[in-house]
Each structure stands twice: as structure tokens, then as C-alpha cells.
Design a protein around this motif. Structure first.
Motif, short mmCIF file in Angstrom:
data_model
loop_
_atom_site.label_atom_id
_atom_site.label_comp_id
_atom_site.label_asym_id
_atom_site.label_seq_id
_atom_site.Cartn_x
_atom_site.Cartn_y
_atom_site.Cartn_z
N THR A 1 0.81 -1.22 0.00
CA THR A 1 0.00 0.00 0.00
C THR A 1 0.83 1.26 0.00
N GLY A 2 2.15 1.14 0.24
CA GLY A 2 2.99 2.32 0.34
C GLY A 2 3.11 2.88 1.74
N VAL A 3 2.51 2.21 2.74
CA VAL A 3 2.63 2.64 4.13
C VAL A 3 3.68 1.76 4.82
N HIS A 4 4.77 2.37 5.23
CA HIS A 4 5.86 1.66 5.89
C HIS A 4 5.62 1.71 7.40
N VAL A 5 5.42 0.55 8.01
CA VAL A 5 5.15 0.47 9.45
C VAL A 5 6.42 0.04 10.17
N ALA A 6 6.89 0.89 11.09
CA ALA A 6 8.11 0.59 11.86
C ALA A 6 7.78 0.60 13.34
N THR A 7 8.28 -0.41 14.05
CA THR A 7 8.13 -0.48 15.50
C THR A 7 9.50 -0.29 16.14
N VAL A 8 9.56 0.62 17.10
CA VAL A 8 10.83 0.94 17.77
C VAL A 8 10.82 0.36 19.17
N TYR A 9 11.93 -0.27 19.55
CA TYR A 9 12.07 -0.88 20.87
C TYR A 9 13.22 -0.21 21.62
N PRO A 10 12.98 0.96 22.20
CA PRO A 10 14.06 1.60 22.96
C PRO A 10 14.29 0.86 24.28
N GLY A 11 15.56 0.72 24.65
CA GLY A 11 15.87 0.28 25.99
C GLY A 11 15.78 1.48 26.92
N ALA A 12 16.34 1.34 28.11
CA ALA A 12 16.35 2.47 29.05
C ALA A 12 17.12 3.63 28.42
N THR A 13 16.46 4.76 28.27
CA THR A 13 17.03 5.92 27.60
C THR A 13 17.05 7.09 28.56
N ASP A 14 18.11 7.86 28.52
CA ASP A 14 18.30 8.95 29.47
C ASP A 14 17.42 10.14 29.09
N THR A 15 16.15 10.07 29.48
CA THR A 15 15.18 11.13 29.22
C THR A 15 14.47 11.48 30.53
N ALA A 16 13.63 12.50 30.47
CA ALA A 16 12.88 12.92 31.65
C ALA A 16 11.98 11.81 32.18
N MET A 17 11.54 10.93 31.29
CA MET A 17 10.67 9.83 31.70
C MET A 17 11.36 8.90 32.71
N MET A 18 12.69 8.90 32.70
CA MET A 18 13.44 7.98 33.56
C MET A 18 13.97 8.62 34.83
N THR A 19 13.66 9.88 35.09
CA THR A 19 14.26 10.57 36.23
C THR A 19 13.82 9.99 37.57
N SER A 20 12.66 9.39 37.63
CA SER A 20 12.18 8.82 38.89
C SER A 20 12.49 7.34 39.02
N GLN A 21 13.30 6.80 38.12
CA GLN A 21 13.67 5.39 38.14
C GLN A 21 15.15 5.28 38.50
N ASN A 22 15.46 4.51 39.53
CA ASN A 22 16.82 4.48 40.08
C ASN A 22 17.57 3.18 39.85
N ALA A 23 17.06 2.32 38.99
CA ALA A 23 17.77 1.07 38.69
C ALA A 23 18.92 1.34 37.73
N GLY A 24 20.08 0.75 38.00
CA GLY A 24 21.24 0.95 37.15
C GLY A 24 21.63 -0.31 36.40
N ALA A 25 22.80 -0.26 35.80
CA ALA A 25 23.28 -1.38 34.99
C ALA A 25 23.41 -2.65 35.81
N ASP A 26 23.72 -2.52 37.12
CA ASP A 26 23.87 -3.71 37.96
C ASP A 26 22.59 -4.49 38.10
N LEU A 27 21.45 -3.82 37.87
CA LEU A 27 20.14 -4.48 37.93
C LEU A 27 19.57 -4.72 36.54
N GLY A 28 20.41 -4.56 35.51
CA GLY A 28 19.98 -4.82 34.15
C GLY A 28 19.37 -3.63 33.43
#
Length: 270
Positions: free
Chosen positions: A177-204
Motif C-alpha cells: 500500500t505504500g505505508v511503511h510500518v516501523a516499531t521501535v524498541y528503545p531500551g532504558a534511555t536517558d530522558t525525563a521519563m526515567m528521572t524517577s527510576q533508580n535502577a542501574g546497569a547492575d540491575l539490568g
């Protein structure tokens, strides 16, 4: 894929991945409808896009409210074309399922899953029409949690997995149809959404910078990819193990379960 001169909608455009994508399409000459809940953040994104050479319109809208999809559709009804839709807006509330309020469950389902489905449904005829010439782009921003369900994120994982499968099914529905559908799978990304989350690399929860994630995302879109994984290498190893031996992932997570709960229990956005 040619990402230049796109006319499109980006939800959750006031910060994080949504704002960064607006800048990328803006510097490629795009004209964008920026959708979000806060006028101040949208205006800042619009200012940054203009500095990159793009143009914007702003729509302050809560996607979970009645009539939101109709108002977004009306905002672009006069456009000569619409060949980009980025379903990026989302929220998260972490913690034990039995301690999660009903309101928080509905908030995640309504914004992370129902809203992008309904917005895509409403705009799909226009995306199809615009896609007949050089192709339209539909981007759904899911999460690495859609690939590995993590404890204390059960509802969030359900919504992002649902969004990912929505994209996969729709991609197959729209072949040719000409519509390209892409799904993005971001891991933990350093954005404002993560400021209240305190898990680090040691916890995966190794984090990548926003610039790194966006660079990978844009390169993958330009290459015509449909499944775009921006997770760090350590998390990709866990994703692969989750396919071949999911119980091994359980065993790896179990020793740090208590520490993980403490680190994420205040993780909330919006």
C-alpha cells in the motif's frame, strides 16, 4: 527511505524521544503537528524545530480524552498530504501489580495502547493516499520491555507488547500500500521519563543517551527497517536468551528482585 520534507504528526512531542524526532524531521524540511499535553514544552520543541529549518503547528491535547482523535484529525484536514505519523506518547507507573491502582492501569492502557490504535485507524486512509507516491511512514514507539517482560512493569509491558503486535499485524495488512510500518524498541534511555527510576546497569537497566538512541533510530528508518531495536548490547543478550531459555532470565533476575523493586517503585511519568 527518504525522510525529507515529511508532513506529519508526532505525539508526545514536548520532550524526550518525541522532541528529538521532531528535530530530526525538522532539519530535513518537515512540517509537523506537535501533539502533547503541555503548551510550554510544545512551544519549546517548535522553537527548536524552527531553528533547524522545519515548520510546525501545535495542538495541546490529552490523547486519552473523548474527542481527542477527532480533534487531531481535524487539525490536519486541510493539509495537502500526510505521510508521517509517530505514535510516541506514553506513560509508565512501576510497582507490584497488587499495589497498582485501577486508575494507573487504565492510564497506561488508554495512552500507550488504545490511543495509538485509534489515532492510526482514523488517519490510515490519508496515510494510504499519501503513500501512493513516495510512501508514508508510521512509527510506533514500543519499548524493550515488549521483548523482555520485566518485574514490576507488568501493565506497562502488556501495553507495549500490544503496541508491538499491533504494528506487526498492521505491517502485514498494509503490504503493497505504500505505508511503511516501523516499531521501535528503545531500551532504558536517558530522558525525563526515567528521572524517577533508580535502577542501574547492575540491575539490568543500563541506559543509553538520547542522542545515541535517536541516531540508531533514524539510521534504521533511512535503511527501510521495520523492527528497530535501540537497546544496549547487554540487554540484547538478555532478549536473545529470553527467546531460547526464558527460565534462565528468571533465574538471573531473581537474586536482585528486592533491590529492583526498591529502585523502580517510584517510577512514574505524567
Amino acid at each position: 527511505m527518504d525522510l525529507s520534507n515529511r508532513h506529519g504528526i508526532i505525539t508526545g512531542a514536548g520532550q524526550g524521544i518525541g522532541q528529538a524526532l521532531a528535530l530530526e524531521f525538522g532539519r530535513r524540511g518537515g512540517h509537523l503537528l506537535l501533539v502533547g499535553r503541555q503548551s510550554a514544552t510544545l512551544e519549546e520543541t517548535a522553537r527548536l524545530v524552527a531553528a533547524e529549518g522545519g515548520t510546525t503547528e501545535i495542538l495541546v491535547e490529552d490523547l486519552t480524552q473523548p474527542g481527542a482523535v477527532e480533534r487531531i484529525s481535524q487539525a490536519v484536514a486541510s493539509w495537502s498530504e500526510l505521510d508521517l505519523l509517530v505514535n510516541n506518547a506514553g506513560n509508565v507507573r512501576a510497582g507490584r501489580l497488587e499495589l497498582t491502582t485501577d486508575a494507573d492501569v487504565h492510564a497506561m492502557i488508554d495512552l500507550n495502547l488504545t490511543a495509538p490504535i485509534m489515532l492510526t485507524k482514523a488517519l490510515l486512509p490519508t496515510l494510504r493516499q499519501s503513500g501512493q507516491e513516495r510512501g508514508s511512514i508510521l512509527v510506533n514507539v514500543a519499548s524493550g520491555i515488549a521483548l523482555v517482560g520485566m518485574p514490576f512493569y507488568s501493565v506497562y509491558a502488556a501495553t507495549k507488547s500490544g503496541l508491538a503486535q499491533f504494528g506487526e499485524s498492521l505491517r502485514r495488512e498494509l503490504i503493497g500500500t505504500g505505508v511503511h510500518v516501523a516499531t521501535v524498541y528503545p531500551g532504558a534511555t536517558d530522558t525525563a521519563m526515567m528521572t524517577s527510576q533508580n535502577a542501574g546497569a547492575d540491575l539490568g537497566w543500563e541506559r543509553r543517551s538520547l542522542d545515541e538512541v535517536i541516531a540508531d533510530l533514524i539510521a534504521a528508518l533511512e535503511a527501510g527497517e521495520h523492527e528497530i531495536n535501540t537497546a544496549p548490547e547487554g540487554r540484547r543478550a538478555m532478549q536473545q536468551l529470553n527467546i531460547t531459555d526464558p527460565m534462565a532470565v528468571d533465574a538471573a533476575i531473581a537474586p536482585g528482585l528486592e533491590a529492583l523493586e526498591l529502585a523502580v517503585r517510584d517510577h512514574r511519568s505524567i
